[in-house]
Design a protein around this motif. Structure first.
Motif, PDB file in Angstrom:
ATOM      1  N   PHE A  93     -38.485  -2.007 -40.757  1.00  0.00           N
ATOM      2  CA  PHE A  93     -37.615  -2.202 -39.592  1.00  0.00           C
ATOM      3  C   PHE A  93     -36.992  -3.587 -39.485  1.00  0.00           C
ATOM      4  CE2 PHE A  93     -40.701   1.119 -38.333  1.00  0.00           C
ATOM      5  CZ  PHE A  93     -39.801   2.153 -38.145  1.00  0.00           C
ATOM      6  N   TRP A  94     -37.302  -4.499 -40.380  1.00  0.00           N
ATOM      7  CA  TRP A  94     -36.642  -5.813 -40.368  1.00  0.00           C
ATOM      8  C   TRP A  94     -35.560  -5.854 -41.437  1.00  0.00           C
ATOM      9  CZ3 TRP A  94     -41.149  -9.918 -40.020  1.00  0.00           C
ATOM     10  CH2 TRP A  94     -41.630  -9.947 -38.701  1.00  0.00           C
ATOM     11  N   PRO A  95     -34.396  -6.424 -41.153  1.00  0.00           N
ATOM     12  CA  PRO A  95     -34.008  -6.922 -39.830  1.00  0.00           C
ATOM     13  C   PRO A  95     -33.788  -5.782 -38.845  1.00  0.00           C
ATOM     14  CG  PRO A  95     -32.160  -7.071 -41.331  1.00  0.00           C
ATOM     15  CD  PRO A  95     -33.332  -6.625 -42.153  1.00  0.00           C
ATOM     16  N   GLY A  96     -34.125  -6.055 -37.579  1.00  0.00           N
ATOM     17  CA  GLY A  96     -33.969  -5.033 -36.565  1.00  0.00           C
ATOM     18  C   GLY A  96     -34.705  -5.367 -35.294  1.00  0.00           C
ATOM     19  N   THR A 115     -50.166 -19.723 -26.287  1.00  0.00           N
ATOM     20  CA  THR A 115     -50.066 -18.522 -27.129  1.00  0.00           C
ATOM     21  C   THR A 115     -51.420 -17.910 -27.453  1.00  0.00           C
ATOM     22  OG1 THR A 115     -50.217 -19.770 -29.195  1.00  0.00           O
ATOM     23  CG2 THR A 115     -48.008 -19.489 -28.230  1.00  0.00           C
ATOM     24  N   HIS A 116     -52.514 -18.640 -27.213  1.00  0.00           N
ATOM     25  CA  HIS A 116     -53.849 -18.166 -27.567  1.00  0.00           C
ATOM     26  C   HIS A 116     -53.940 -17.798 -29.044  1.00  0.00           C
ATOM     27  CE1 HIS A 116     -55.109 -18.161 -23.352  1.00  0.00           C
ATOM     28  NE2 HIS A 116     -53.887 -17.738 -23.115  1.00  0.00           N
ATOM     29  N   GLY A 117     -53.280 -18.605 -29.862  1.00  0.00           N
ATOM     30  CA  GLY A 117     -53.407 -18.433 -31.306  1.00  0.00           C
ATOM     31  C   GLY A 117     -52.539 -17.362 -31.913  1.00  0.00           C
ATOM     32  N   THR A 118     -51.592 -16.800 -31.168  1.00  0.00           N
ATOM     33  CA  THR A 118     -50.730 -15.745 -31.697  1.00  0.00           C
ATOM     34  C   THR A 118     -49.283 -16.211 -31.750  1.00  0.00           C
ATOM     35  OG1 THR A 118     -50.255 -14.738 -29.546  1.00  0.00           O
ATOM     36  CG2 THR A 118     -52.247 -14.000 -30.682  1.00  0.00           C
ATOM     37  N   VAL A 119     -48.466 -15.442 -32.441  1.00  0.00           N
ATOM     38  CA  VAL A 119     -47.028 -15.688 -32.476  1.00  0.00           C
ATOM     39  C   VAL A 119     -46.322 -14.343 -32.560  1.00  0.00           C
ATOM     40  CG1 VAL A 119     -47.010 -15.949 -35.001  1.00  0.00           C
ATOM     41  CG2 VAL A 119     -45.137 -16.921 -33.624  1.00  0.00           C
ATOM     42  N   ALA A 120     -45.230 -14.215 -31.817  1.00  0.00           N
ATOM     43  CA  ALA A 120     -44.418 -12.991 -31.835  1.00  0.00           C
ATOM     44  C   ALA A 120     -43.209 -13.236 -32.722  1.00  0.00           C
ATOM     45  CB  ALA A 120     -43.987 -12.624 -30.414  1.00  0.00           C
ATOM     46  N   LEU A 121     -43.075 -12.472 -33.807  1.00  0.00           N
ATOM     47  CA  LEU A 121     -42.048 -12.711 -34.818  1.00  0.00           C
ATOM     48  C   LEU A 121     -41.049 -11.560 -34.876  1.00  0.00           C
ATOM     49  CD1 LEU A 121     -44.360 -13.958 -37.717  1.00  0.00           C
ATOM     50  CD2 LEU A 121     -42.927 -15.383 -36.234  1.00  0.00           C
ATOM     51  N   ARG A 122     -39.784 -11.916 -35.179  1.00  0.00           N
ATOM     52  CA  ARG A 122     -38.753 -10.885 -35.357  1.00  0.00           C
ATOM     53  C   ARG A 122     -37.645 -11.407 -36.263  1.00  0.00           C
ATOM     54  NH1 ARG A 122     -34.147  -8.187 -32.968  1.00  0.00           N
ATOM     55  NH2 ARG A 122     -33.681  -9.748 -31.383  1.00  0.00           N
ATOM     56  N   VAL A 123     -37.082 -10.531 -37.070  1.00  0.00           N
ATOM     57  CA  VAL A 123     -35.884 -10.822 -37.863  1.00  0.00           C
ATOM     58  C   VAL A 123     -34.738 -10.060 -37.212  1.00  0.00           C
ATOM     59  CG1 VAL A 123     -34.751 -10.706 -40.103  1.00  0.00           C
ATOM     60  CG2 VAL A 123     -37.228 -11.089 -39.974  1.00  0.00           C
ATOM     61  N   PRO A 124     -33.798 -10.743 -36.562  1.00  0.00           N
ATOM     62  CA  PRO A 124     -32.720 -10.032 -35.863  1.00  0.00           C
ATOM     63  C   PRO A 124     -31.712  -9.437 -36.830  1.00  0.00           C
ATOM     64  CG  PRO A 124     -32.340 -12.394 -35.775  1.00  0.00           C
ATOM     65  CD  PRO A 124     -33.682 -12.208 -36.414  1.00  0.00           C
ATOM     66  N   ASP A 125     -31.173  -8.293 -36.456  1.00  0.00           N
ATOM     67  CA  ASP A 125     -30.152  -7.639 -37.270  1.00  0.00           C
ATOM     68  C   ASP A 125     -28.781  -8.094 -36.797  1.00  0.00           C
ATOM     69  OD1 ASP A 125     -28.832  -6.051 -39.036  1.00  0.00           O
ATOM     70  OD2 ASP A 125     -29.234  -4.158 -38.006  1.00  0.00           O
ATOM     71  N   ASP A 126     -28.511  -9.378 -36.974  1.00  0.00           N
ATOM     72  CA  ASP A 126     -27.257  -9.972 -36.512  1.00  0.00           C
ATOM     73  C   ASP A 126     -26.860 -11.076 -37.484  1.00  0.00           C
ATOM     74  OD1 ASP A 126     -25.446 -10.285 -33.802  1.00  0.00           O
ATOM     75  OD2 ASP A 126     -25.761 -12.212 -34.794  1.00  0.00           O
ATOM     76  N   ALA A 127     -25.661 -10.983 -38.026  1.00  0.00           N
ATOM     77  CA  ALA A 127     -25.221 -11.923 -39.063  1.00  0.00           C
ATOM     78  C   ALA A 127     -25.137 -13.346 -38.537  1.00  0.00           C
ATOM     79  CB  ALA A 127     -23.869 -11.487 -39.621  1.00  0.00           C
ATOM     80  N   ALA A 128     -24.599 -13.524 -37.328  1.00  0.00           N
ATOM     81  CA  ALA A 128     -24.459 -14.873 -36.766  1.00  0.00           C
ATOM     82  C   ALA A 128     -25.827 -15.495 -36.507  1.00  0.00           C
ATOM     83  CB  ALA A 128     -23.639 -14.825 -35.482  1.00  0.00           C
TER      84      ALA A 128
END
Length: 367
Positions: A93-96, A115-128
């Protein structure tokens, strides 16, 4: 005085990206388009930048922003103990519009908040957006709006809300560019907690649960069973007319009843605070209450269709309070009380250290 730069053509985008890199390098924030809504972002490793982001939105450290990355491979550098399920979801599902909550690398010199030791990650589906991320690196990004206001769908709407708190706005037209799938619950990203043995949906969004399960059948749907989720999703929202809910095809019995009861309590307390909760927010927070044993938080910051609900749901799920016996999913977290957030026996950046970083811009005291 803030400025808006267009990035619709290749030449405009190059100019805008170069200017954005300069602004971010100075520890300031920029507004950039993503595939969901416009976001306000800064260098994820800049403590003053993150503080500026939270200040521009009117947020506190208790609601840390997600991190956007340019390519899936970057996840391995930022996240630790990444499960095979998380890798499979990222590959599919990445990018998305999929946000994955993972354990953060304990050695990283950043301070995103509590954050309590966590991170929320995402690869956006947007060229810019990805062009900026390729130039700048990982960015802490939240929806471009003030707390309590709708997420910005255009650069101008973002500027109307944030004004000179952000020096640069990149304009690439309205967002989202494409309408979500018919079975999607929302235009915002779907959030999946991958910090435990079982992936758990924290918020149902643009990527439906069924599609997630086609890749990873074990994905847990959240706090409500499928029937309750469908009924909730069909109830129109008073603020936007779209019903949304978390669904769950893996739980039932006492857990489901508790989630439904918590959702009702959530809605009642929301109304007492002058907020009309949507099905997604009520169900999501109810599911969090069942899994963590923490009362579902409701306040006047609930934002309809706003990606800032990411922070509320993520924060509720990673809270490290005392564990409860009655919950459908145990993420095998250590929830013993500590004076400061810790991960894997390693102390996270303390509040005092973070305040010093924000105050004088010195290097990470743990480096």
């Amino acid at each position: 005085m803030s400025e808006i730069l267009p990035c619709g053509t290749e030449e405009e985008r190059e100019t805008a990206v170069a200017r954005a890199a300069e602004v971010v390098a100075d520890g300031e924030c920029v507004v950039l388009p993503t595939d969901t809504v416009y976001g306000i972002g800064c260098d994820a490793f800049s403590a003053p930048g993150v503080q500026g982001l939270l200040g521009a939105k009117g947020r506190t450290r208790e609601m840390p922003p997600p991190v956007l990355i340019a390519r899936p491979e970057v996840m391995e550098a930022l996240a630790d103990q990444v499960s095979e399920d998380a890798r499979a979801l990222a590959e599919a599902f990445w990018p998305g519009a999929l946000t994955l909550v993972c354990w953060a690398q304990p050695s990283l010199g950043w301070d995103l908040g509590e954050t309590h030791g966590t991170v929320a990650l995402r690869v956006p589906d947007d060229a810019a957006a990805r062009a900026v991320l390729e130039r700048v690196g990982p960015m802490a990004v939240s929806s471009a709006n003030r707390t309590g206001m709708p997420a910005a769908r255009t650069a101008q709407a973002a500027q109307d809300m944030l004004q000179d708190r952000v020096p640069l706005y990149l304009d690439d037209g309205p967002r989202p560019v494409e309408e979500p799938a018919e079975d999607a619950r929302d235009t915002a990203s779907t959030i999946v907690d991958c910090t435990g043995e079982t992936p758990v949906v924290l918020r149902h969004g643009a990527i439906p649960l069924q599609r997630l399960r086609e890749v990873v059948p074990a994905v847990h749907g959240g706090g409500l069973d499928d029937a309750a989720a469908q009924a909730t999703s069909q109830r129109p929202s008073a603020s936007a007319g779209d019903g949304r809910a978390h669904e769950d095809g893996a739980t039932g019995g006492a857990g489901t009843a508790a989630a439904a009861s918590s959702a009702r309590d959530c809605e009642e307390r929301a109304k007492q605070n002058g907020v009309e909760p949507t099905g997604a927010v009520a169900a999501g927070l109810a599911g969090s209450a069942v899994r963590t044993g923490r009362p579902a938080p409701v306040n006047g910051d609930a934002e309809e269709g706003d990606e800032t609900s990411d922070e509320e749901l993520i924060t509720a799920m990673v809270w490290d309070g005392p564990s409860q016996d009655a919950r459908p999913v145990d993420q095998v977290r250590d929830r013993n009380h500590r004076h400061e957030p810790r991960w894997g026996g390693t102390s996270a950046l303390s509040t005092a250290d973070a305040e010093r970083l924000v105050a004088d811009g010195t290097q990470d005291p743990q480096a």
